[in-house]
Design a protein around this motif. Structure first.
Motif, short mmCIF file in Angstrom:
data_model
loop_
_atom_site.label_atom_id
_atom_site.label_comp_id
_atom_site.label_asym_id
_atom_site.label_seq_id
_atom_site.Cartn_x
_atom_site.Cartn_y
_atom_site.Cartn_z
N LYS A 228 0.78 -1.17 -0.14
CA LYS A 228 0.07 0.05 0.03
C LYS A 228 0.92 1.33 -0.19
O LYS A 228 0.53 2.34 -0.60
CB LYS A 228 -0.72 0.17 1.31
CG LYS A 228 -1.84 1.38 1.29
CD LYS A 228 -2.72 1.38 0.37
CE LYS A 228 -3.78 2.63 0.43
NZ LYS A 228 -4.55 2.55 1.69
N ALA A 229 1.92 0.95 0.76
CA ALA A 229 2.69 2.06 0.88
C ALA A 229 4.25 2.03 1.20
O ALA A 229 4.62 0.74 1.50
CB ALA A 229 2.63 3.35 2.03
N MET A 230 5.33 2.82 0.58
CA MET A 230 6.72 2.51 0.73
C MET A 230 7.12 3.73 1.91
O MET A 230 6.91 4.89 1.50
CB MET A 230 7.47 2.81 -0.44
CG MET A 230 7.21 1.28 -1.24
SD MET A 230 8.26 1.22 -2.38
CE MET A 230 7.65 -0.26 -3.23
N LEU A 231 7.48 3.36 3.01
CA LEU A 231 8.10 4.55 3.81
C LEU A 231 9.58 4.60 3.86
O LEU A 231 10.35 3.31 3.73
CB LEU A 231 7.51 4.12 5.27
CG LEU A 231 5.84 3.80 5.38
CD1 LEU A 231 5.40 3.79 6.64
CD2 LEU A 231 5.24 4.92 4.83
N TYR A 232 10.12 5.69 4.11
CA TYR A 232 11.50 6.08 4.08
C TYR A 232 12.02 6.50 5.43
O TYR A 232 11.20 7.30 6.19
CB TYR A 232 11.85 6.75 2.81
CG TYR A 232 11.47 6.03 1.42
CD1 TYR A 232 12.40 5.42 0.65
CD2 TYR A 232 10.09 6.40 1.06
CE1 TYR A 232 11.78 4.98 -0.69
CE2 TYR A 232 9.71 5.77 -0.18
CZ TYR A 232 10.63 4.98 -0.94
OH TYR A 232 10.08 4.59 -2.01
N HIS A 233 13.34 6.24 5.56
CA HIS A 233 14.41 7.12 6.44
C HIS A 233 14.28 8.60 5.82
O HIS A 233 14.58 8.76 4.85
CB HIS A 233 15.63 6.57 6.56
CG HIS A 233 16.49 7.41 7.37
ND1 HIS A 233 16.38 8.03 8.72
CD2 HIS A 233 17.85 7.95 6.87
CE1 HIS A 233 17.17 8.63 9.04
NE2 HIS A 233 18.33 8.82 7.76
N ILE A 234 13.72 9.56 6.77
CA ILE A 234 13.71 10.90 6.35
C ILE A 234 14.07 11.98 7.19
O ILE A 234 13.58 12.51 8.06
CB ILE A 234 12.06 11.28 5.68
CG1 ILE A 234 11.16 10.81 6.93
CG2 ILE A 234 11.66 10.66 4.48
CD1 ILE A 234 9.73 11.04 6.86
N PRO A 235 15.38 12.03 7.03
CA PRO A 235 16.21 13.19 7.95
C PRO A 235 15.80 14.41 7.37
O PRO A 235 15.75 15.42 8.25
CB PRO A 235 17.70 12.74 7.59
CG PRO A 235 17.64 12.18 6.35
CD PRO A 235 16.67 11.15 6.30
N GLY A 240 13.53 11.12 0.89
CA GLY A 240 12.74 9.88 0.55
C GLY A 240 12.20 10.13 -0.92
O GLY A 240 12.08 9.06 -1.51
N THR A 241 11.85 10.98 -1.23
CA THR A 241 11.47 11.59 -2.84
C THR A 241 12.30 10.93 -3.57
O THR A 241 11.89 10.51 -4.57
CB THR A 241 11.26 12.94 -2.69
OG1 THR A 241 9.95 13.26 -1.63
CG2 THR A 241 10.48 13.26 -4.13
N LYS A 242 13.78 11.39 -3.33
CA LYS A 242 14.59 10.86 -4.23
C LYS A 242 14.83 9.35 -4.49
O LYS A 242 15.13 9.05 -5.40
CB LYS A 242 16.23 11.50 -3.79
CG LYS A 242 16.07 13.05 -3.72
CD LYS A 242 17.48 13.62 -3.24
CE LYS A 242 17.51 15.22 -3.16
NZ LYS A 242 18.78 15.74 -2.55
N ALA A 243 14.62 8.78 -3.19
CA ALA A 243 14.73 7.07 -3.52
C ALA A 243 13.64 6.61 -4.13
O ALA A 243 13.82 5.93 -5.11
CB ALA A 243 14.76 6.56 -1.91
N ALA A 261 1.63 9.53 -3.56
CA ALA A 261 0.39 10.05 -2.79
C ALA A 261 0.50 9.56 -1.28
O ALA A 261 0.08 10.35 -0.40
CB ALA A 261 -0.91 9.80 -3.35
N GLU A 262 0.71 8.48 -1.22
CA GLU A 262 0.77 7.86 0.09
C GLU A 262 1.84 8.30 0.95
O GLU A 262 2.08 8.47 2.10
CB GLU A 262 0.97 6.22 0.24
CG GLU A 262 -0.31 5.52 -0.68
CD GLU A 262 -1.53 5.82 0.13
OE1 GLU A 262 -1.49 5.79 1.45
OE2 GLU A 262 -2.57 5.97 -0.36
N TYR A 263 3.17 8.45 0.32
CA TYR A 263 4.28 9.15 1.06
C TYR A 263 3.98 10.24 1.32
O TYR A 263 4.60 10.73 2.51
CB TYR A 263 5.17 9.09 -0.19
CG TYR A 263 6.75 9.85 0.25
CD1 TYR A 263 7.47 9.25 1.30
CD2 TYR A 263 7.03 11.05 -0.09
CE1 TYR A 263 8.66 9.81 1.43
CE2 TYR A 263 8.28 11.71 0.27
CZ TYR A 263 9.07 11.09 1.33
OH TYR A 263 10.02 11.68 1.87
#
Length: 385
Positions: A228-235, A240-243, A261-263
């Motif tokens: 449903k979503a991919m969540l990222y390490h976001i300092p 996260g957008t770049k990944a 949209a989920e991000y």
């Protein structure tokens, strides 16, 4: 046996600065910080706050007499350690009134430390199903006044109670991980601020995600459509957008748009707080669970990264009635009731610290736990009465 997150708590300091005001003070265009970096506010810890006090604040929200007695493992993931020998987890024993028959220690590997703790907690519970594990991510991100990394500072803590009765997120014990000696970010023992090769660090972060995503798909026979979503390490939230952009053209346009949209739900709190180092991924998780339309049974993919470098990609499933077990109103109140301070006030706080032989006036403390004094180079903590 199901294993996962039973409870989750969050804390960030009471004061913050406005990123637009920071940009103007540094002679920068605000869009460079709010759009290019993706931040709106930045938490500013008081001099009596550190990795220990913030860990206690977030953990206290999810602990009570009924679950404390079942805790057998306490892990603090941090790169803001207050002592080169004594673990932050040990200070929590007294502050949180935890039982002595536990293993308590600290994990350091940049921003990956809490994920290492989470996976260790999974293994602990799997062999001790009647026990619970407390895993806390607690950090203060510091780069210095008027430095390139200043806009990516922040502070806060996320605490997670791991057990065989997960009520928020079930960990699926599916992960791909990798480690490599990389000089993208470091903080020598003599320095209170970090050193970083920013562009190089971004490059390695993206490379790790691409590599792990390929491995994960192959090992577990999945595609992006399974999540449903991919969540990222976001300092900082643009990272996260770049990944995620590495997926463009490799999955359907419809799925890519949906993941984008989920991000956005996962970065709402990160934009308000800033960099939590070890807690950044888990603040993103909390933000996503509260703000999105995610439903029980939905699969999530989480990417953890710690400079130096270690990366891990793992999956989890949202539990039934998960929102009943998240203190949504408390999180929203914490964020909404903070005090905005000026850039000059922030700069003054940044240069201050509690020194040996000094004590803190409890009347200025806004939270429940604080560094009360440093006596003969020993840090002493108290609970506000």
């Amino acid at each position: 046996m199901d294993i996962g997150i039973e409870r989750i708590g969050f804390y960030t300091p009471n004061s913050y600065i406005d990123i637009v005001e920071l940009a103007k003070a540094r002679g920068q265009e605000p869009d460079k910080f709010t759009i290019g970096i993706g931040q709106d506010k930045q938490a500013v810890p008081a001099i009596y706050e550190d990795a220990v006090t913030m860990a206690a604040e977030s953990a206290d929200q999810i602990l009570d007499d009924s679950n404390k007695k079942d805790i057998g493992l306490v892990i603090v993931g941090t790169e803001s350690s207050v002592d080169e020998s004594k673990a932050s987890a040990l200070f929590l024993m007294d502050l949180l009134d935890l039982p002595e028959n536990v293993r308590a220690f600290e994990i350091k590997e940049a921003c990956y430390g809490a994920t290492a703790g989470l996976q260790m907690a999974y293994n602990f519970v799997s062999t001790n199903p009647g026990k619970k594990a407390l895993v806390v991510a607690s950090d203060i991100a510091r780069y210095g006044i008027n430095t390139p990394g200043e806009v990516t500072q922040g502070a806060g803590s996320v605490a997670m109670l791991i057990s065989s009765t997960p009520q928020i997120l079930k960990l699926e014990n599916k992960s791909a991980y990798m480690s490599r000696n990389v000089g993208d970010f470091w903080r020598p023992t003599f320095s209170k601020t970090a050193f970083a090769r920013g562009k190089f660090s971004n490059q390695i972060y993206i490379e790790f995600f691409e590599t792990l995503w390929k491995r994960y798909q192959k090992e577990f026979d999945v595609t992006a459509d399974d999540f449903k979503a991919m969540l990222y390490h976001i300092p900082y939230t643009k990272m996260g957008t770049k990944a995620m952009r590495t997926l463009e053209g490799k999955i359907s346009d419809e799925k890519y748009a949906q993941l984008q949209a989920e991000y956005k739900y996962s970065i709402q709190y990160g934009r308000e707080v800033g960099n939590l180092y070890t807690g950044s991924l888990y603040l993103g998780l909390l933000s996503y669970l509260i703000n999105s339309a995610v439903t029980p049974g939905d699969e999530l993919l989480l990417f953890s990264y710690g400079s130096g470098a270690v990366g891990e990609l793992y999956s989890a499933k949202v539990c039934e009635n998960f929102k009943q077990y998240i203190h949504v109103k408390n999180v929203q109140s914490l964020l909404n009731n903070r005090k905005k301070i000026s850039i000059s006030e922030y700069e003054s706080i940044f240069s201050q610290s509690v020194r040996d032989g000094e004590s803190v006036d409890p009347s200025v403390v806004t939270g429940e736990f604080y560094l009360s004094e440093i006596k003969e180079n020993e840090r002493l903590y108290k609970t506000k009465q």
